[in-house]
Design a protein around this motif. Structure first.
Motif, PDB file in Angstrom:
ATOM      1  N   SER A  89      -2.083   1.876  -6.449  1.00 17.86           N
ATOM      2  CA  SER A  89      -2.164   1.388  -7.582  1.00 17.86           C
ATOM      3  C   SER A  89      -0.835   1.875  -8.565  1.00 17.86           C
ATOM      4  O   SER A  89      -0.815   3.274  -8.424  1.00 17.86           O
ATOM      5  CB  SER A  89      -3.290   1.584  -8.343  1.00 17.86           C
ATOM      6  OG  SER A  89      -3.593   1.310  -9.680  1.00 17.86           O
ATOM      7  N   LYS A 142      -0.836  -2.867  -5.394  1.00 17.26           N
ATOM      8  CA  LYS A 142      -2.325  -2.788  -5.657  1.00 17.26           C
ATOM      9  C   LYS A 142      -3.190  -3.108  -4.447  1.00 17.26           C
ATOM     10  O   LYS A 142      -3.475  -4.124  -4.178  1.00 17.26           O
ATOM     11  CB  LYS A 142      -2.544  -3.452  -6.774  1.00 17.26           C
ATOM     12  CG  LYS A 142      -1.794  -3.275  -8.385  1.00 17.26           C
ATOM     13  CD  LYS A 142      -0.404  -3.668  -8.130  1.00 17.26           C
ATOM     14  CE  LYS A 142       0.483  -3.354  -9.563  1.00 17.26           C
ATOM     15  NZ  LYS A 142      -0.036  -4.028 -10.775  1.00 17.26           N
ATOM     16  N   ASN A 175      -4.567  -3.213 -11.925  1.00 21.53           N
ATOM     17  CA  ASN A 175      -4.477  -1.563 -11.604  1.00 21.53           C
ATOM     18  C   ASN A 175      -5.969  -1.021 -11.805  1.00 21.53           C
ATOM     19  O   ASN A 175      -6.895  -1.780 -12.551  1.00 21.53           O
ATOM     20  CB  ASN A 175      -3.293  -1.063 -12.296  1.00 21.53           C
ATOM     21  CG  ASN A 175      -2.013  -1.449 -12.220  1.00 21.53           C
ATOM     22  OD1 ASN A 175      -1.483  -1.316 -11.001  1.00 21.53           O
ATOM     23  ND2 ASN A 175      -1.503  -2.256 -13.045  1.00 21.53           N
ATOM     24  N   SER A 203       1.328  -8.295  -6.230  1.00 18.50           N
ATOM     25  CA  SER A 203       1.676  -7.275  -7.167  1.00 18.50           C
ATOM     26  C   SER A 203       3.226  -7.698  -7.552  1.00 18.50           C
ATOM     27  O   SER A 203       3.502  -7.114  -8.638  1.00 18.50           O
ATOM     28  CB  SER A 203       1.699  -5.962  -6.731  1.00 18.50           C
ATOM     29  OG  SER A 203       2.796  -5.946  -5.711  1.00 18.50           O
TER      30      SER A 203
END
Length: 739
Positions: A365, A446, A467, A677
Motif C-alpha cells: 500500500s 495496493k 490505501n 492502482s
C-alpha cells in the motif's frame, strides 16, 4: 523490538545470477524446462541493458501501430550503447532467446491447452541476487524466554547467491549507567549474545587479520548501536536448517533471558519456496483475433503479467463499509459490525472463531496509517502471524510517519515471521533517475492477499485504488483523542480529505497463487538495480481457426483475468505499452476514471487514434485537488492534460467539493476491464510501482460500466480550456516527466 527485512544491500556480479549461463552451449539444453529456465536467465541478463530513456520510448511508442500489437517493440536503444562488445552480446542473447522461443512454439500443437492457466510450468532454481536481512531490537521486554513457543525467523540463505544476517542492537542508553561515557570504549554497554545452528555459521573473525571462521556456536558482545557502530553480520552454509539465538543483559542477569529460533524458509514455508521458483509458460496467440479487446487479452507479450486465469467470485467494493468488512471477513471469517465501523472504533471486537489458516499474507500500500483502517487491519493480520503465517508488508519509506511505523512495529512485535520493506528507490549510474527520484518514486501497488494451500476456499485478493488509511473509507474527519498512538486528524495532525475510491475482491486459488508469486519475486528484487525475475514466459502460437474458436466462447462461460505488475524504470516502460495496446484494442467505447489526467505523448497518440476510428472516449477526473496533500502545480498539470484532449475526449470533472474521486477503472467495449492502482499521469508510467487486474468478462464489465456512469453522473462535462498560470506552465515544462 522489531524485525526488518531491508533489501537495500549489495549488488552481485551478473555471473552469480546467471551461473555463467551466457557460456552455456545450446547442446546442453535438452528439455522444454531447460529452455524455459534459459529464457529467464537471458531476460535477467538483458534487463541490465533495457532502455531507461523515457523520451526515446515516447518516439517509439507513439508511432501508429500496424495490425500486429506493439508489444514486440524493442526494449533497447542500441544507438546509445557505444561499446561494440556489449552491442554484440545483446544481439547474441536476443537471437538465442528467439531460437529458444521458436523451438517451444514448434512443439505447442503437441500439447493441449484449455485457454486457462499456463501451458506448462517449470522451476527457476538458480541462486538469486545478494541479500542482507537485519534483526533489530529496541527493548528487553520482547522475546522473553518464558516457556512460550515462538515462531522462527525464516532464513533465506538457500535462495540467494549471497545471504547475510546482521544483528542490530537499537536499545537506548540515555538513562543508563553508561549514558555519559561516550568516549569510554572499554565500558560501552552491551548484551551477551549466542547464535547456535545445526550447520556451519560463517562468522566474523575474532581479530581483523584473521579470516572468517566457521563454527556452529557463535558468541559475541552485542553492543548498543547508539554507543558503538558495531556491525555483527553472519552468513550460513547451505546445511543450516535450524538455529537458536539467545541474549541477556549482563548487568541484570547471569543467564539467557531472551531469544527466538531461526529456521530455513524452505522448511518453514514450502509454499513460499514453490511460489518464488515457479515459471509459468503463457501461450501468446500470435494472430487470429485482430484488433479488439479479445485480441489484446490473448495476444499480448509482456513479462510480469500472469497467464490467463479465472476466479470463483467477484465482489464490488465501492462502498467503504463493504470494503472494510470484506477485509475483516477475509482475514477473520467473521463480520465487522456496522456500528463499530460507524463509530470508527479502532479496537472494534474481532472474532477469529471462523478464521481461515493462511500460509502467506501479502500487504502492499502507499499508506499503512495509524488510524482505524490501519489498526483493525494490523490486528487481524497479527492473529495469523501468531499462528505462524508468513507475513510480508511493502510500504514506501517516505509516506510512513512515526506513528505509522509504530503501528507496523507493534504488528511485528514478538513475531519474526512478519517482515517489512520500507520501499526506497536507489539511483544507479545507468541513467535511471536523479537524486530527486529517491524521494519521488514510491511503491504504489495496493494489494491485500491471503493464500492458503490447506484451505483453498480462503484464498482472496483485494486490489484497486484504496490505501490503508481512514481518508479512503470515512467522509467525515475522525477524532482519536482517546488513542495517543493514532493520528488525530480532527485536531489537524495531518491533512484530511475523503477519497471516493474503488476496489474489488477476487476469490480463487489460481489467480491468488500466481499474483502472489509475482509479488514475492518483486520482494526478492536486487536492491541496487531493482531487477527481479518475471514469473511468466510467453511463447507464441499461431492462432488457427480451431484455437480461436475454442478461446472465443470462454469469457461467456467464466471470467478470465491476468494480474499486471509494473516497475517502469526497470521493465522497459511495459505499463505504457500495455495501455497503448489496450486503448488501440477499443472499437466502440472507452470509459476511464482517474484522479490525475496527464497522459504521456504516446498514450495521447493512442487516444487520438481511438477518436479517429470512431471510439467514444469518456474520462472522469478531478481538476481541483485541494486537500490531497499535493502541491498546487498538480492541479495545473491536470488542466494541461484536459486541455490537450478537449477536442477528442469527453472529459468530466468530479464536482463533489468535499471529496476527491480516486477510482482507477477502465472499461473497453463492454467486454474488457482493468481495475488498478494506475493514474493516467506520467508518474504512474515512469516512476512508481503499479499493479492491477485485467478482466475479460462481459458481466464484470457491465458492473464496472455502471460504476463509471455513477461517477460520471456526479461530474460536469468540461467544454472550455482551463487556464494555466505562466509560472506553473514553466514548471510543468521543466519537470515534464514528474507529473
Amino acid at each position: 523490538m522489531r524485525f526488518f527485512l531491508i533489501s537495500f544491500i549489495i549488488s552481485t556480479a551478473l555471473g552469480l545470477l546467471s551461473c555463467t549461463s551466457a557460456q552455456r552451449l545450446p547442446s546442453s539444453i535438452v528439455t522444454d524446462e531447460d529452455r524455459i529456465v534459459r529464457i529467464q536467465e537471458i531476460d535477467l541478463e538483458l534487463s541490465q541493458y533495457w532502455n531507461n530513456d523515457w523520451r526515446y520510448s515516447q518516439k517509439l511508442f507513439q508511432v501508429a501501430p500496424s495490425r500486429v500489437m506493439t508489444s514486440n517493440a524493442p526494449l533497447f536503444d542500441l544507438s546509445k550503447i557505444s561499446d561494440p562488445k556489449i552491442r554484440s552480446e545483446i544481439m547474441r542473447l536476443q537471437n538465442e532467446r528467439q531460437s529458444l522461443r521458436d523451438a517451444l512454439a514448434f512443439k505447442f500443437e503437441a500439447r493441449d491447452w484449455t485457454g486457462i492457466g499456463p501451458w506448462f510450468q517449470s522451476s527457476f532454481r538458480r541462486p538469486l541476487f545478494a541479500k542482507e536481512e537485519i534483526i533489530s531490537i529496541r527493548d528487553l521486554e520482547e522475546f522473553r524466554l518464558n516457556g512460550k513457543a515462538l515462531n522462527p525467523f525464516p532464513l533465506e540463505h538457500r535462495f540467494f547467491a549471497e545471504y547475510s544476517l546482521r544483528f542490530k542492537n537499537e536499545m537506548k542508553t540515555e538513562n543508563g549507567v553508561f549514558a555519559k561515557d561516550k568516549d569510554d570504549r572499554i565500558n560501552k554497554r552491551y548484551l551477551k549474545a549466542r547464535l547456535e545452528c545445526d550447520g556451519d555459521i560463517i562468522a566474523p573473525p575474532k581479530y581483523f587479520w584473521l579470516s572468517s571462521e566457521r563454527t556452529r556456536v557463535y558468541e559475541f558482545n552485542w553492543y548498543y548501536a547508539n554507543e558503538n557502530t558495531q556491525n555483527v553480520s553472519v552468513r550460513f552454509t547451505s546445511n543450516v536448517s535450524q538455529c537458536q539465538f539467545r541474549y541477556f543483559d549482563p548487568e541484570k542477569a547471569s543467564g539467557w533471558t531472551n531469544g527466538f529460533p531461526l529456521a530455513s524458509l524452505r522448511e518453514v514455508s514450502p509454499e513460499w519456496m514453490k511460489l518464488t521458483q515457479q515459471i509459468d509458460v503463457c501461450p501468446q496467440v500470435a494472430n487470429g483475433f485482430g484488433k479488439n479487446p479479445e485480441g489484446f487479452f490473448w495476444m499480448q507479450d509482456f513479462n510480469f503479467n500472469t497467464c490467463p486465469e479465472t476466479f470463483d467470485s467477484y465482489t464490488n467494493l465501492r462502498d467503504p463499509y463493504v470494503a472494510m468488512n470484506r477485509r475483516v471477513i477475509s482475514l477473520t471469517g467473521s463480520t465487522l459490525e456496522r456500528r463499530e465501523f460507524d463509530a470508527k472504533n479502532p479496537m472494534a471486537p474481532l472474532s477469529f472463531s471462523k478464521a481461515p489458516q493462511f500460509d502467506i499474507l501479502w500487504v502492499s500500500s502507499l499508506n499503512f496509517s495509524a488510524d482505524f483502517s490501519g489498526m483493525v487491519t494490523a490486528r487481524a493480520i497479527r492473529y495469523h502471524a501468531e499462528k505462524g503465517t508468513q507475513v510480508r508488508i511493502l510500504v514506501p519509506q517516505v509516506t510512513m510517519t512515526k506513528k505509522d511505523r509504530e503501528i507496523v512495529s507493534w504488528l511485528m512485535r514478538d513475531l519474526p515471521n512478519v517482515k517489512v520493506q520500507y520501499y526506497k528507490y536507489s539511483v544507479t549510474d545507468d541513467g535511471d533517475g536523479t537524486w530527486f527520484d529517491r524521494l519521488h518514486r514510491v511503491n504504489h501497488t495496493k494489494l491485500l492477499l491471503g493464500y492458503s494451500f490447506r484451505q483453498p476456499s480462503a484464498n482472496f485478493l483485494i486490489t484497486g485504488g484504496r490505501n490503508i488509511r481512514d481518508s479512503y473509507i470515512f467522509p467525515e474527519t475522525p477524532f482519536y483523542r482517546a488513542y495517543k498512538n493514532l493520528k488525530n486528524y480532527g485536531d489537524g495532525e495531518e491533512p484530511y480529505i475523503y477519497y471516493n475510491d474503488f476496489e474489488v475482491e477476487l476469490r480463487g486459488t489460481e489467480i491468488v497463487k500466481h499474483t502472489l508469486a509475482q509479488m514475492l519475486n518483486f520482494w526478492n528484487r536486487e536492491p541496487s538495480t531493482q531487477r527481479f525475475r518475471s514469473t511468466n514466459v510467453n511463447i507464441p502460437v499461431v492462432g488457427g481457426t480451431d484455437l480461436v474458436n475454442r478461446l472465443n466462447p470462454l469469457p461467456a462461460k467464466k471470467p478470465l483475468v491476468r494480474h499486471v505488475m509494473s516497475l517502469p524504470y526497470f521493465d522497459g516502460y511495459q505499463l505504457e505499452r500495455f495501455y497503448i495496446e489496450m486503448i488501440d484494442s477499443a472499437q466502440k467505447e472507452l470509459l476511464l476514471t482517474t484522479p490525475y489526467f496527464r497522459p504521456s505523448v504516446a498514450i495521447s497518440a493512442a487516444l487520438d487514434r481511438a477518436h479517429a476510428r470512431g471510439v467514444a472516449v469518456k474520462v472522469v477526473t478531478r481538476i481541483h485537488l485541494a486537500g490531497d496533500g499535493t502541491p498546487q502545480i498538480a492541479e495545473e498539470v491536470n488542466k494541461e492534460g484536459v486541455n490537450r484532449h478537449l477536442k477528442n475526449v469527453m472529459i468530466y470533472e468530479w464536482t463533489e467539493s468535499n471529496s476527491i474521486m480516486h477510482a482507477k477503472i477502465l472499461v473497453i467495449d463492454g467486454k474488457l476491464s482493468f481495475i488498478s492502482s494506475v493514474n493516467l499521469n506520467r508518474r504512474s508510467f515512469i516512476h512508481d510501482t503499479e499493479s492491477g487486474v485485467l478482466i475479460l468478462h462481459e458481466a464484470t464489465a457491465t458492473n464496472l460500466r455502471k460504476e463509471f456512469f455513477s461517477y460520471l453522473n456526479r461530474s460536469r462535462l468540461i467544454t472550455l480550456e482551463e487556464k494555466i498560470g505562466w509560472i506553473s506552465g514553466q514548471l510543468i515544462d521543466w519537470a515534464d516527466s514528474y507529473f
